[in-house]
Design an enzyme around this catalytic site. Structure first.
Site, PDB file in Angstrom:
ATOM      1  N   ASP A 151       0.863  -1.183   0.000  1.00  0.00           N
ATOM      2  CA  ASP A 151       0.000   0.000   0.000  1.00  0.00           C
ATOM      3  C   ASP A 151       0.898   1.231   0.000  1.00  0.00           C
ATOM      4  O   ASP A 151       2.115   1.137   0.207  1.00  0.00           O
ATOM      5  CB  ASP A 151      -0.969   0.012   1.190  1.00  0.00           C
ATOM      6  CG  ASP A 151      -0.263  -0.141   2.520  1.00  0.00           C
ATOM      7  OD1 ASP A 151       0.801   0.489   2.718  1.00  0.00           O
ATOM      8  OD2 ASP A 151      -0.759  -0.896   3.379  1.00  0.00           O
ATOM      9  N   LYS A 203      -4.457  -0.033  -2.137  1.00  0.00           N
ATOM     10  CA  LYS A 203      -5.541  -0.836  -1.577  1.00  0.00           C
ATOM     11  C   LYS A 203      -6.570   0.073  -0.920  1.00  0.00           C
ATOM     12  O   LYS A 203      -6.265   1.187  -0.491  1.00  0.00           O
ATOM     13  CB  LYS A 203      -5.009  -1.851  -0.556  1.00  0.00           C
ATOM     14  CG  LYS A 203      -4.524  -1.254   0.751  1.00  0.00           C
ATOM     15  CD  LYS A 203      -4.110  -2.334   1.742  1.00  0.00           C
ATOM     16  CE  LYS A 203      -3.723  -1.712   3.078  1.00  0.00           C
ATOM     17  NZ  LYS A 203      -3.305  -2.728   4.072  1.00  0.00           N
ATOM     18  N   ARG A 228      -9.618  -0.126   2.116  1.00  0.00           N
ATOM     19  CA  ARG A 228     -10.141  -0.928   3.216  1.00  0.00           C
ATOM     20  C   ARG A 228     -11.470  -0.354   3.694  1.00  0.00           C
ATOM     21  O   ARG A 228     -11.585   0.854   3.933  1.00  0.00           O
ATOM     22  CB  ARG A 228      -9.145  -0.961   4.382  1.00  0.00           C
ATOM     23  CG  ARG A 228      -9.602  -1.832   5.556  1.00  0.00           C
ATOM     24  CD  ARG A 228      -8.657  -1.688   6.751  1.00  0.00           C
ATOM     25  NE  ARG A 228      -7.320  -2.132   6.425  1.00  0.00           N
ATOM     26  CZ  ARG A 228      -6.895  -3.385   6.527  1.00  0.00           C
ATOM     27  NH1 ARG A 228      -7.749  -4.328   6.934  1.00  0.00           N
ATOM     28  NH2 ARG A 228      -5.643  -3.707   6.233  1.00  0.00           N
ATOM     29  N   ASP A 285       6.573  -4.811   4.221  1.00  0.00           N
ATOM     30  CA  ASP A 285       5.562  -4.191   5.084  1.00  0.00           C
ATOM     31  C   ASP A 285       6.051  -4.233   6.525  1.00  0.00           C
ATOM     32  O   ASP A 285       6.942  -5.014   6.869  1.00  0.00           O
ATOM     33  CB  ASP A 285       4.229  -4.914   4.952  1.00  0.00           C
ATOM     34  CG  ASP A 285       3.036  -3.993   5.212  1.00  0.00           C
ATOM     35  OD1 ASP A 285       3.251  -2.807   5.533  1.00  0.00           O
ATOM     36  OD2 ASP A 285       1.891  -4.452   5.094  1.00  0.00           O
ATOM     37  N   GLY A 288      -2.596 -11.671   7.504  1.00  0.00           N
ATOM     38  CA  GLY A 288      -2.048 -12.096   6.220  1.00  0.00           C
ATOM     39  C   GLY A 288      -2.860 -11.675   5.014  1.00  0.00           C
ATOM     40  O   GLY A 288      -2.465 -11.942   3.876  1.00  0.00           O
ATOM     41  N   THR A 321      -3.556  -8.649   3.629  1.00  0.00           N
ATOM     42  CA  THR A 321      -2.931  -7.666   2.738  1.00  0.00           C
ATOM     43  C   THR A 321      -1.840  -8.310   1.893  1.00  0.00           C
ATOM     44  O   THR A 321      -1.750  -8.073   0.676  1.00  0.00           O
ATOM     45  CB  THR A 321      -2.351  -6.502   3.556  1.00  0.00           C
ATOM     46  OG1 THR A 321      -3.419  -5.805   4.209  1.00  0.00           O
ATOM     47  CG2 THR A 321      -1.598  -5.527   2.669  1.00  0.00           C
TER      48      THR A 321
END
Length: 309
Positions: A175, A199, A201, A226, A232, A234
């Site tokens: 992201d 992304k 959300r 990240d 898990g 993402t």
């Protein structure tokens, strides 16, 4: 640690804190003190630092915010108060994984800025400095009234695993928030190809979907970077997209691994070949997750931090 002042490492509650404190003690050449932790019948936390610590002028408390995070927080506050009571003048909190940082702003009306409340509590309890490994957003450290240190682990982790950034490598942020991590890693490793996925959300359901991408993974070995892997989701979403769009393989670097629920299964089904993470949280048996000891990296930077307090 050289110098006239005497410092001590104080191990925190939980398996990750115990492992990290032992590694720091070994790498920094400092004595390790292990407090007694227990719960009262009503589940209130209790701590006692055994032995005479009055001769130490400084202490590094190692407390990772492992689950439940609220217990880790309370123990960190109680340890600081116990050290102050014993006459220790300067106290550093080394939180390998710093909790509450993902609630760094108000997302929905009526919510607190949780990390701000936690930082204020830690400073008020007696901590003069706070160090952590790759906090979710670095600016949250500004809420702490004292010296701070955010340790960047990813270049070190790549080196320790023997992985290099070749011409067919692309470094990917899952992201936009992780883009600064990717940019720094690319700069320090000389990797020319990098970018991020976008992304979205749902704040109510937590559902995540990919909206678009700035990377072309065709024919590339992707390294996804990240700060933390929780459920898990993402990482799985990123891996699936990268492989569907032509990536040869997906390798993941994460500073912290919570691995909640079926996180590993989710990532494996999405095609993740390997996950490398730090020893900041309790280790979990795994088919694809490898842990890198970060205490050597942290020791050098903590030595510089405490020398300026």
């Amino acid at each position: 640690m050289e110098g006239p002042e005497q410092w001590v490492i104080v191990g925190g509650w939980g398996s990750a804190s115990a492992e990290f404190s032992e590694g720091l003690s070994r790498n920094m050449g400092l004595k390790l003190v292990k407090p007694v932790f227990k719960l009262f019948p009503d589940e209130e936390e209790y701590v006692r630092i055994e032995g005479d610590i009055s001769g130490f002028t400084g202490a590094i408390v190692v407390q990772s915010f492992e689950r439940p995070a609220s217990r880790s927080l309370v123990y960190s506050l109680l340890i600081a108060d116990a050290l102050k009571e014993a006459g220790v003048g300067r106290i550093v909190l080394m939180a390998p994984y710093m909790g509450y940082t993902r609630q760094d702003r108000v997302f929905l009306p009526g919510e607190p800025v949780s990390v701000r409340a936690v930082m204020r509590a830690l400073a008020s309890s007696g901590y003069n400095a706070l160090a952590s490994i790759e906090v979710h957003k670095e600016y949250v450290l500004d809420y702490f009234d004292g010296s701070t240190l955010n340790i960047f682990p990813f270049t070190y982790m790549l080196k320790e695993t023997g992985i290099s950034c070749g011409d067919n490598t692309i470094i990917v942020a899952p992201d936009k928030g992780s883009l600064p991590r990717v940019e720094r890693l690319a700069r320090e490793t000389g990797c020319r190809s990098y970018g991020y996925l976008v992304k979205e959300r749902d704040r109510i359901t937590g559902e995540v979907r990919l909206a678009k991408s700035t990377v072309d993974p065709r024919g590339k070995n992707a390294i996804v970077v990240d700060d933390i892997i929780s459920t898990g989701g993402t990482i799985a979403l990123a891996s699936q997209w990268l492989l569907e769009n032509g990536a040869n393989s997906v390798f993941v670097l994460a500073a912290h691994y919570l691995g909640i629920g079926n996180a590993e299964e989710k990532m494996m089904k999405a095609g993740v070949s390997r996950v490398v993470t730090g020893n900041t949280l309790p280790r979990k048996p795994s088919k694809i997750v490898t842990y890198v000891d970060l205490t050597g990296l942290a020791a050098g930077q903590l030595t510089k931090l405490v020398s300026n307090l």
